[in-house]
Enzyme design. Structure first.
Site, short mmCIF file in Angstrom:
data_model
loop_
_atom_site.label_atom_id
_atom_site.label_comp_id
_atom_site.label_asym_id
_atom_site.label_seq_id
_atom_site.Cartn_x
_atom_site.Cartn_y
_atom_site.Cartn_z
CE LYS B 207 -2.51 3.33 1.79
NZ LYS B 207 -1.91 4.49 2.42
CD GLU B 281 12.70 3.22 8.96
OE1 GLU B 281 12.65 4.02 9.93
OE2 GLU B 281 12.82 3.58 7.79
CB CYS B 315 12.58 8.13 9.23
SG CYS B 315 13.35 7.01 8.07
CD GLU B 412 10.26 11.82 12.30
OE1 GLU B 412 9.18 11.28 12.55
OE2 GLU B 412 11.19 11.25 11.70
#
Lengths: 283, 502
Positions: B207, B281, B315, B412
């Site tokens: 996806k 992750e 990331c 983040e």
């Protein structure tokens, strides 16, 4: 009046940060032998004891991991030496707890001690077996090292009082983790005895913390604790493991599920991280 | 900018001196655009299920846009739970009837074909990626696409060598893998997910991210060209509800997710009571640690690359700069000057360094956190670059005087925003670097190898770059510790996620 010497009975206590306290709550609970006779009043740890044990484990882990792998192996081997000389005592408690005949309990203890030796040997093999160099396309020296997850919470097997306990705690410790373990609720005394042996085997304070008490009360606190990096649920029944795994997800913990922990390699791998270092190569 | 050659005591507030002297600031560049005509998208894409493009059951679709211009590139299907069910069943059928019956050597050959096809169509894929994502063509051309091909090439070779991977004598596949990937490296993340899964013998339902589905759909065409058996890979576009249905589907044996820690936590909770394998992750707040003996020019470029690569939508971005106090003023001065020289604009221009922010939602998040940075008292330096009128843009920004408690040091941002903190001793650098719930990547800059390794040993991170940053390779395991997730992608370690390892 009998002249026979009256035996000195032992109080079974917790192991937290190298000390043997009673529960901070003052609670105890009665443990009976498999035959139903009284065996011991065992400390009934509280959720506060769980948190104290996690703090101790966190503080101990970095220095345990900073020891050489050779040294860690010797310390674990030393635990086997201590257990060897107290085999009879361990066997007596395994027999009482599990309802085994003397011979069967002695064999169980022998297997448990041999497992400790097996894990002792792993401590300085892990990096070579699970790590290695990576041939990246570029001027870099790149290597992957297995490093411990950190603090591991273990819910010990409820039936196997010593053998499964040894597997569950020695694997993460050999890998450089510190452990907080909830011993079998109804069969805790062999685990407590093994804990006492760590005091004379140079296992640093806080590397192995052993709690006795009500699993249903303590396990959720241990599994939800945000400073615990991984939990071993392989000693827990499926339904309870589902519940605990949900709590563990809150801080993205590593979870070893029931049925996946039988093989020792999976246990070793479960609480190891791979740390990959790239370093430039140049003149 | 005030032209002056006089040294200034507060170097950080007046950074224009060297710049003006060197005349770099006055340099302009002619446009060097790559042609958008290299790629032709269809007007609308269906779901790639069982080897062909099919209409979704509900006929719902949504537009995917070019974030640099806000123009619609194509419409893609929105997969519902029943579409997910069809895709998972196709994957199961393919697993049982075809893929698990093939030898490793045959699987390998399909993967080699895919790698070659990606190489052959690399220019087209790079342009498509830049159009759909907003990243500079230089990056999609030189990083995303070549690495995607390399991943297939690398894992192809594992397919017939699994018994040597250290996971037992006869390692077996898990079955059907459900894979959910983010929008920051759309094609590359698809390769990271598909290549090891297929090599290990699994079939896949992939996806793609809602805002960047197009290169995955081009990859579907490539899979057709490779004659990959139908159902081995199914690609279902959609939004969060699609991903959610995939996570919950009882026919999925494994979930692999790359994305935010918030969503990762939800996924871990959703599969907690199942026997699905899981690898995550997730986010990061990488520390780039600079010691006073670091090689200056490489270090400045490394810091820039660490945070502005892919607009900071990475990331493992080096979003916290930890610089030793003795050189902090000098580093900040050089950094701010370099930031001002970054070329921001048309992602298709081969000279562009920083492209468009991927979506309006992400731009809003970056704006919010940057505003918080000022609000909490950090000192803001923002590039003086001119931003285009249309599209989503954020000028490269550096915050100095950041405290560990500031949101911009803890959360983040996933954008071109760098937070600068200082330290005095290696111990303090390690303590500050580890003062985060994340643990994905860190950088260490020093010419003293022994200290670099000392620091690396103590950092709680899955990847550590020494005197470099943001390097990726199919042979090198990538992934995090703590709340950055678990499991590795890349290398021998990456196979574990897709094998039934006991």
């Amino acid at each position: 009046m009998s002249t026979e010497r009256l035996e000195v009975r032992k109080t079974f206590k917790l192991l937290i940060n190298g000390a043997f306290p009673r529960s901070e709550s003052g609670r105890t609970y009665e443990v009976t032998a498999a035959s139903g006779t009284f065996l011991a009043n065992v400390a009934q740890a509280s959720r506060k004891d769980v948190r104290d044990a996690v703090v101790a484990a966190r503080a101990a882990q970095a220095s345990w991991w900073s020891q050489s792998a050779y040294h860690r192996g010797q310390v674990i081997y030393r635990l086997a030496e201590m257990a060897e000389s107290r085999r009879d005592e361990l066997a007596e408690h395994v027999a009482l707890s599990e309802g085994l005949r003397a011979r069967a309990s002695q064999l169980s203890v022998a297997r448990a001690i041999d497992r400790v030796v097996w894990y002792a040997g792993w401590s300085d093999k892990i990096a070579q077996v699970f790590g290695g160099a990576n041939p990246v396309a570029g001027p870099y020296f790149n290597f992957s090292l297995p490093v411990p997850s950190g603090v591991v919470g273990v819910i010990a097997d409820q039936d196997s009082s010593l053998e499964a306990f040894v597997d569950a705690v020695c694997a993460p410790i050999a890998a450089g983790n510190a452990v907080v373990v909830l011993a079998s609720e109804q069969r805790p005394t062999p685990a407590v005895l093994l804990g006492e042996m760590t005091a004379t085997s140079d296992v640093p304070s806080g590397v192995l913390n052993i709690l006795t008490g009500r699993t249903g009360e303590l396990a959720p606190t241990l599994c939800a604790h945000e400073d615990v990096d991984g939990v071993d649920l392989s000693g827990v029944n499926e339904a309870f493991a589902d519940e605990l795994a949900l709590l563990a997800a809150g801080s993205i913990k590593r979870v070893l599920r029931p049925g996946r922990g039988d093989a020792s390699l999976a246990r070793l791998r479960a609480f190891l991280e791979t740390s990959t270092v790239w370093h430039t190569i140049g003149q | 900018m005030a032209p002056t050659s006089a040294p200034t005591s507060s170097a950080a507030t007046d950074v224009s001196d060297d710049l003006t002297q060197s005349r770099l600031g006055a340099m302009t560049y002619d446009p060097a655009p790559e042609s958008a005509a290299i790629v032709t998208f269809r007007d609308a894409y269906g779901l790639f299920i069982d080897g062909r493009f099919t209409d979704p059951s509900s006929h719902d679709s949504f537009a995917t846009i070019n974030p640099a211009t806000e123009t619609v590139l194509a419409r893609v299907a929105l997969a519902s739970a029943s579409d997910v069910d069809v895709a998972v069943k196709a994957a199961r059928r393919a697993y049982e009837t075809t893929w698990s019956k093939l030898s490793g050597a045959q699987r390998a050959k399909y993967l080699y074909r895919i790698a070659r096809l990606i190489q052959e169509r690399s220019r087209e894929l790079a342009v498509a990626e830049t159009l759909d994502n907003g990243k500079p063509i230089r990056e999609s051309r030189d990083v995303d696409v070549p690495l995607a091909a390399a991943h297939f090439f690398y894992y192809a070779g594992w397919a017939d060598k699994l018994e040597f991977a250290g996971y037992g004598a006869k390692p077996t596949a898990l079955g059907v893998a459900g894979q959910i990937i983010p929008w920051n490296f759309p094609l590359l993340m698809a390769a990271w997910k598909l290549a090891p899964a297929l090599a290990a013998g699994n079939t896949c339902v992939l996806k793609p991210a809602e805002t960047t589905p197009l290169t995955a759909l081009l990859l579907a065409e490539i899979l057709q060209q490779a004659d990959l058996p139908p159902g081995v890979v199914n690609i279902i576009t959609g939004d969060g509800t699609t991903g959610s249905a995939l996570v919950d589907h009882p026919g999925v044996d494994k979930i692999a997710f790359t994305g935010s820690t918030e969503v990762g936590r939800l996924i871990q909770e959703r599969v907690a009571a199942s026997h699905k394998g899981l690898t995550l992750e997730l986010g990061g707040k990488g520390a780039n640690i600079v010691f006073e003996d670091a090689p200056v020019d490489e270090m400045i470029e490394g810091i820039i690359d660490g945070i502005f690569f892919n607009q900071g939508h990475v990331c493992c971005a080096g979003s916290r700069l930890l610089v030793q106090e003795s050189i902090a003023d000098d580093v900040l001065r050089r950094l701010v000057r370099r930031v001002d020289q970054l070329r921001v604009g048309d992602p298709l221009d081969k000279n562009t360094d920083v492209g468009a922010i991927n979506s309006a939602a992400q731009l809003a998040r970056i704006n919010e956190l940057a505003a918080y940075g000022e609000h909490e008292g950090a000192t803001r330096y923002t590039s003086t670059c001119v931003l285009p009128d249309k599209g989503y843009w954020f000028a490269p920004t550096v915050f100095a005087d950041v405290a560990q408690s500031h949101r911009i040091a803890r959360e983040e941002i996933f954008g071109p925003v760098l937070s600068v903190l200082t330290f005095r001793t290696p111990d303090e650098a390690v303590a500050k670097a580890n003062n985060t719930k994340y643990g994905l990547a860190c950088g260490v800059w020093s010419e003293k190898g022994s200290r670099t390794l000392w620091v690396a040993q103590r950092l709680r991170a899955g990847v550590i770059w020494a005197n470099t940053y943001n390097r990726f390779d199919p042979t090198s395991p990538f992934g995090g510790v703590r709340e950055s997730g678990f499991g590795r992608e890349g290398g021998r370690h990456g196979l574990e996620a897709y094998l039934d390892v006991h």
